[in-house]
Design a protein around this motif. Sequence first.
Motif, short mmCIF file in Angstrom:
data_model
loop_
_atom_site.label_atom_id
_atom_site.label_comp_id
_atom_site.label_asym_id
_atom_site.label_seq_id
_atom_site.Cartn_x
_atom_site.Cartn_y
_atom_site.Cartn_z
N GLN A 1 0.85 -1.19 0.00
CA GLN A 1 0.00 0.00 0.00
C GLN A 1 0.88 1.24 0.00
O GLN A 1 1.89 1.28 0.70
N ARG A 2 0.51 2.25 -0.79
CA ARG A 2 1.24 3.51 -0.83
C ARG A 2 0.27 4.67 -0.70
O ARG A 2 -0.80 4.66 -1.33
N ILE B 1 -0.13 8.38 -1.73
CA ILE B 1 0.44 9.27 -2.73
C ILE B 1 -0.09 10.68 -2.51
O ILE B 1 -1.31 10.89 -2.46
N GLY C 1 4.93 9.09 -3.25
CA GLY C 1 4.62 8.47 -1.98
C GLY C 1 5.19 9.17 -0.77
O GLY C 1 6.30 9.71 -0.81
N ASP D 1 -8.78 6.17 -4.24
CA ASP D 1 -7.89 5.02 -4.18
C ASP D 1 -8.12 4.11 -5.37
O ASP D 1 -9.15 4.19 -6.03
N LYS E 1 2.81 -1.04 -11.24
CA LYS E 1 3.97 -0.17 -11.45
C LYS E 1 5.06 -0.97 -12.15
O LYS E 1 5.36 -2.10 -11.76
N ILE F 1 0.15 -2.45 -6.71
CA ILE F 1 0.16 -1.60 -5.53
C ILE F 1 -1.23 -1.02 -5.30
O ILE F 1 -1.88 -0.54 -6.23
N MET G 1 -3.04 2.03 -4.09
CA MET G 1 -2.65 3.43 -3.96
C MET G 1 -3.80 4.26 -3.41
O MET G 1 -4.92 4.17 -3.90
N TYR H 1 -4.64 8.12 -3.07
CA TYR H 1 -4.24 9.43 -3.57
C TYR H 1 -4.85 10.53 -2.71
O TYR H 1 -6.07 10.60 -2.56
#
Length: 143
Positions: free
Chosen positions: A3-4, A6, A39, A74, A79, A89, A91, A93
């Motif tokens: 999980q990131r 951003i 990130g 999200d 990637k 991933i 993500m 946002y």
Amino acid sequence: MRQRIIVCPLIEHDGAYLLCKMPSDRGVFPGQWALSGGGLEPGENIHEGLLREVREELGDSLVIEAVQPWTFRDDIRIKTYPDGSTEQIYMIYLIFDCRAANRDVNINDEFESYAWVKPDELENYDLNDATRTTLQAKGLIRS
């Protein structure tokens, strides 16, 4: 799945918005136009992370004079890394309205090019899905 979080600035100056072209051989949206951002680092607060990403990707000369949280979204993305490997991933946002005091941009190697684009010209760019969704939600391009 990793999980990131951003942080993503929607940077405006004098009625134009900053778009950056991703390299064609890597990233989440290879070869397409996008908003800058990236990130959060472990232990970094959101505002600091946003300004760090702006400095790293767009240079020290671009002056951000106003930052306002706007929205979040999200999704799951693939990637591609420079060695050709890929990773899925999740993500999240966090998107911010940002006003720049100037247009002094010096992109790093995360981008191939950049452009300041008026809203009526945004649809002329090959926007990635995430950027298109953001600009539609903002009312800058048609749905």
